[in-house]
Design a protein around this motif. Sequence first.
Motif, PDB file in Angstrom:
ATOM      1  N   VAL A  82       5.279   4.773   2.818  1.00 43.14           N
ATOM      2  CA  VAL A  82       4.943   6.411   2.861  1.00 43.14           C
ATOM      3  C   VAL A  82       5.831   7.231   2.059  1.00 43.14           C
ATOM      4  O   VAL A  82       6.973   7.129   2.166  1.00 43.14           O
ATOM      5  CB  VAL A  82       4.762   6.728   4.315  1.00 43.14           C
ATOM      6  CG1 VAL A  82       4.592   8.309   4.306  1.00 43.14           C
ATOM      7  CG2 VAL A  82       3.830   5.938   5.187  1.00 43.14           C
ATOM      8  N   LEU A  83       5.181   7.886   0.955  1.00 45.94           N
ATOM      9  CA  LEU A  83       6.204   8.676   0.132  1.00 45.94           C
ATOM     10  C   LEU A  83       5.988  10.156   0.331  1.00 45.94           C
ATOM     11  O   LEU A  83       5.127  10.677   0.829  1.00 45.94           O
ATOM     12  CB  LEU A  83       5.614   8.558  -1.346  1.00 45.94           C
ATOM     13  CG  LEU A  83       5.853   7.098  -1.686  1.00 45.94           C
ATOM     14  CD1 LEU A  83       5.255   7.184  -3.320  1.00 45.94           C
ATOM     15  CD2 LEU A  83       6.957   6.306  -1.916  1.00 45.94           C
ATOM     16  N   VAL A  84       7.088  10.901   0.316  1.00 46.11           N
ATOM     17  CA  VAL A  84       7.269  12.178   0.572  1.00 46.11           C
ATOM     18  C   VAL A  84       7.732  13.143  -0.649  1.00 46.11           C
ATOM     19  O   VAL A  84       8.420  12.332  -1.389  1.00 46.11           O
ATOM     20  CB  VAL A  84       8.673  12.680   1.585  1.00 46.11           C
ATOM     21  CG1 VAL A  84       8.618  14.059   1.853  1.00 46.11           C
ATOM     22  CG2 VAL A  84       8.022  11.649   2.765  1.00 46.11           C
ATOM     23  N   ALA A  85       6.952  14.102  -1.020  1.00 47.56           N
ATOM     24  CA  ALA A  85       7.030  14.983  -2.041  1.00 47.56           C
ATOM     25  C   ALA A  85       8.540  15.566  -2.148  1.00 47.56           C
ATOM     26  O   ALA A  85       8.965  16.306  -1.276  1.00 47.56           O
ATOM     27  CB  ALA A  85       5.932  15.989  -2.035  1.00 47.56           C
ATOM     28  N   GLU A  86       9.055  15.337  -3.320  1.00 51.48           N
ATOM     29  CA  GLU A  86      10.492  16.245  -3.349  1.00 51.48           C
ATOM     30  C   GLU A  86      10.187  17.524  -3.996  1.00 51.48           C
ATOM     31  O   GLU A  86       9.370  17.465  -5.048  1.00 51.48           O
ATOM     32  CB  GLU A  86      11.293  15.357  -4.329  1.00 51.48           C
ATOM     33  CG  GLU A  86      12.522  15.679  -4.678  1.00 51.48           C
ATOM     34  CD  GLU A  86      13.494  14.875  -5.420  1.00 51.48           C
ATOM     35  OE1 GLU A  86      14.388  14.229  -5.330  1.00 51.48           O
ATOM     36  OE2 GLU A  86      12.905  14.733  -6.950  1.00 51.48           O
ATOM     37  N   PRO A  87      11.007  18.439  -3.705  1.00 48.44           N
ATOM     38  CA  PRO A  87      10.977  19.836  -4.199  1.00 48.44           C
ATOM     39  C   PRO A  87      10.731  19.688  -5.726  1.00 48.44           C
ATOM     40  O   PRO A  87      12.057  19.165  -6.158  1.00 48.44           O
ATOM     41  CB  PRO A  87      11.717  20.629  -3.398  1.00 48.44           C
ATOM     42  CG  PRO A  87      12.181  20.122  -2.152  1.00 48.44           C
ATOM     43  CD  PRO A  87      11.977  18.573  -2.406  1.00 48.44           C
ATOM     44  N   THR A  88      10.137  20.349  -6.536  1.00 46.14           N
ATOM     45  CA  THR A  88      10.553  20.703  -7.994  1.00 46.14           C
ATOM     46  C   THR A  88      11.441  21.443  -8.243  1.00 46.14           C
ATOM     47  O   THR A  88      12.193  22.357  -7.301  1.00 46.14           O
ATOM     48  CB  THR A  88       9.338  21.010  -8.791  1.00 46.14           C
ATOM     49  OG1 THR A  88       8.968  22.430  -8.269  1.00 46.14           O
ATOM     50  CG2 THR A  88       7.924  20.129  -8.545  1.00 46.14           C
ATOM     51  N   ALA A  89      12.028  21.509  -9.566  1.00 42.05           N
ATOM     52  CA  ALA A  89      13.212  22.513  -9.944  1.00 42.05           C
ATOM     53  C   ALA A  89      12.763  23.941  -9.508  1.00 42.05           C
ATOM     54  O   ALA A  89      13.448  24.763  -8.961  1.00 42.05           O
ATOM     55  CB  ALA A  89      13.466  22.371 -11.256  1.00 42.05           C
ATOM     56  N   ALA A  90      11.419  24.142  -9.901  1.00 43.91           N
ATOM     57  CA  ALA A  90      10.894  25.402  -9.576  1.00 43.91           C
ATOM     58  C   ALA A  90      11.034  25.965  -8.094  1.00 43.91           C
ATOM     59  O   ALA A  90      11.338  26.950  -7.636  1.00 43.91           O
ATOM     60  CB  ALA A  90       9.570  25.912 -10.146  1.00 43.91           C
ATOM     61  N   GLU A  91      10.629  25.092  -7.368  1.00 41.41           N
ATOM     62  CA  GLU A  91      10.556  25.330  -5.804  1.00 41.41           C
ATOM     63  C   GLU A  91      11.913  25.449  -5.436  1.00 41.41           C
ATOM     64  O   GLU A  91      12.048  26.453  -4.340  1.00 41.41           O
ATOM     65  CB  GLU A  91       9.986  23.827  -5.102  1.00 41.41           C
ATOM     66  CG  GLU A  91       8.407  23.874  -5.455  1.00 41.41           C
ATOM     67  CD  GLU A  91       7.664  22.807  -4.676  1.00 41.41           C
ATOM     68  OE1 GLU A  91       6.534  22.889  -4.874  1.00 41.41           O
ATOM     69  OE2 GLU A  91       8.253  21.747  -4.767  1.00 41.41           O
ATOM     70  N   THR A 138       0.690  -1.108   0.011  1.00 37.38           N
ATOM     71  CA  THR A 138       0.017   0.110   0.037  1.00 37.38           C
ATOM     72  C   THR A 138       0.925   1.113  -0.071  1.00 37.38           C
ATOM     73  O   THR A 138       1.822   1.423   0.823  1.00 37.38           O
ATOM     74  CB  THR A 138      -1.032   0.171   1.250  1.00 37.38           C
ATOM     75  OG1 THR A 138      -1.534  -0.985   1.141  1.00 37.38           O
ATOM     76  CG2 THR A 138      -1.837   1.204   1.287  1.00 37.38           C
ATOM     77  N   ILE A 139       0.549   2.194  -0.790  1.00 36.36           N
ATOM     78  CA  ILE A 139       1.266   3.390  -1.180  1.00 36.36           C
ATOM     79  C   ILE A 139       0.607   4.586  -0.330  1.00 36.36           C
ATOM     80  O   ILE A 139      -0.613   4.791  -1.037  1.00 36.36           O
ATOM     81  CB  ILE A 139       1.765   3.584  -2.547  1.00 36.36           C
ATOM     82  CG1 ILE A 139       2.629   2.442  -2.911  1.00 36.36           C
ATOM     83  CG2 ILE A 139       2.519   5.058  -2.366  1.00 36.36           C
ATOM     84  CD1 ILE A 139       3.915   2.360  -2.587  1.00 36.36           C
ATOM     85  N   THR A 140       0.865   5.365   0.573  1.00 32.99           N
ATOM     86  CA  THR A 140       0.530   6.464   0.842  1.00 32.99           C
ATOM     87  C   THR A 140       1.286   7.622   0.962  1.00 32.99           C
ATOM     88  O   THR A 140       2.593   7.558   0.675  1.00 32.99           O
ATOM     89  CB  THR A 140      -0.137   6.456   2.269  1.00 32.99           C
ATOM     90  OG1 THR A 140       0.964   5.920   2.977  1.00 32.99           O
ATOM     91  CG2 THR A 140      -1.086   5.164   2.546  1.00 32.99           C
ATOM     92  N   LEU A 141       0.829   8.815   0.931  1.00 31.49           N
ATOM     93  CA  LEU A 141       1.514   9.931   0.746  1.00 31.49           C
ATOM     94  C   LEU A 141       1.658  10.634   2.110  1.00 31.49           C
ATOM     95  O   LEU A 141       0.576  10.772   2.859  1.00 31.49           O
ATOM     96  CB  LEU A 141       1.055  11.039  -0.216  1.00 31.49           C
ATOM     97  CG  LEU A 141       0.796  10.604  -1.604  1.00 31.49           C
ATOM     98  CD1 LEU A 141       0.185  11.647  -2.833  1.00 31.49           C
ATOM     99  CD2 LEU A 141       2.273  10.000  -2.196  1.00 31.49           C
TER     100      LEU A 141
END
Length: 269
Positions: free
Chosen positions: A134-143, A43-46
Amino acid sequence: MRIHWIAAIAALFMLGGCNSGNDAATQQQVTPAIAEGTAITGTITLREPIEVAAGVLDVKLVDVATPELPVAEKKIDVKGMPPYTFTLDFDRTRIAPARTYVINALLKDGERRFLPSLNAPVLTHGAGISTEIVLVAEPTAAERAKEDYKKLQGQIGGMRKVEGTYTTDTASIGWDAFVRDGAVAYVRVNTVFDEGGRKTVHYAFRDGKPFAVEERRGASVGWDQNGKLLWNEKSGGGSVDEADIEAMRAEAERVRSMAQEKFDASRKK
């Protein structure tokens, strides 16, 4: 006396037999095992749940010693709100009981990437065939670029400063520039129009190239080191059209050249 010797020898044989049995039992207990089954479920959650527009979930079973060589891999299209589930088939003959295996998961949604916060062990050393990741958002290049821009703004107080003024047929302009390692890194331009009103624009530079242009209470655009547009925003919503972006870049280059020229002249005095 002979009877005592026979009894002693018999006792030693019995003791040896008991130890052999204990050793065999101990060996049986510590022998590594592989969890039963030929498919891993998960199971994948954010960590911060958001709705995914059109994501691709890449799930890999890997040996931690050679993660670049997946034992099994599967890509799944996902969208909407998490959680997401997966089933990953694998070949048991490729699993060594003494090795350590984990599930590596990567979710891509446009430019956004989501990576695991912790390892997800499976199959060996007591781990099973199911896992929760549990996955964590990686900053985008713009961020990341916007964060660099904010840091630069906070550093200008420690830089050398040069300033100037000039006029046009319709306005009076005052500017101040901030220099780091001999190169203009930041410029603020304040324009007062003869017919009334004013405009303030901030320019940031990296390696002599426009990095960001921000019109206070107006538009904001930014580029990477190769000149690729990273963000394009307007206060209140919307974006800047291509022609205006090019005009903002050209003005940024003119402003930098003007400030750099004055700084270089000041060092020659």
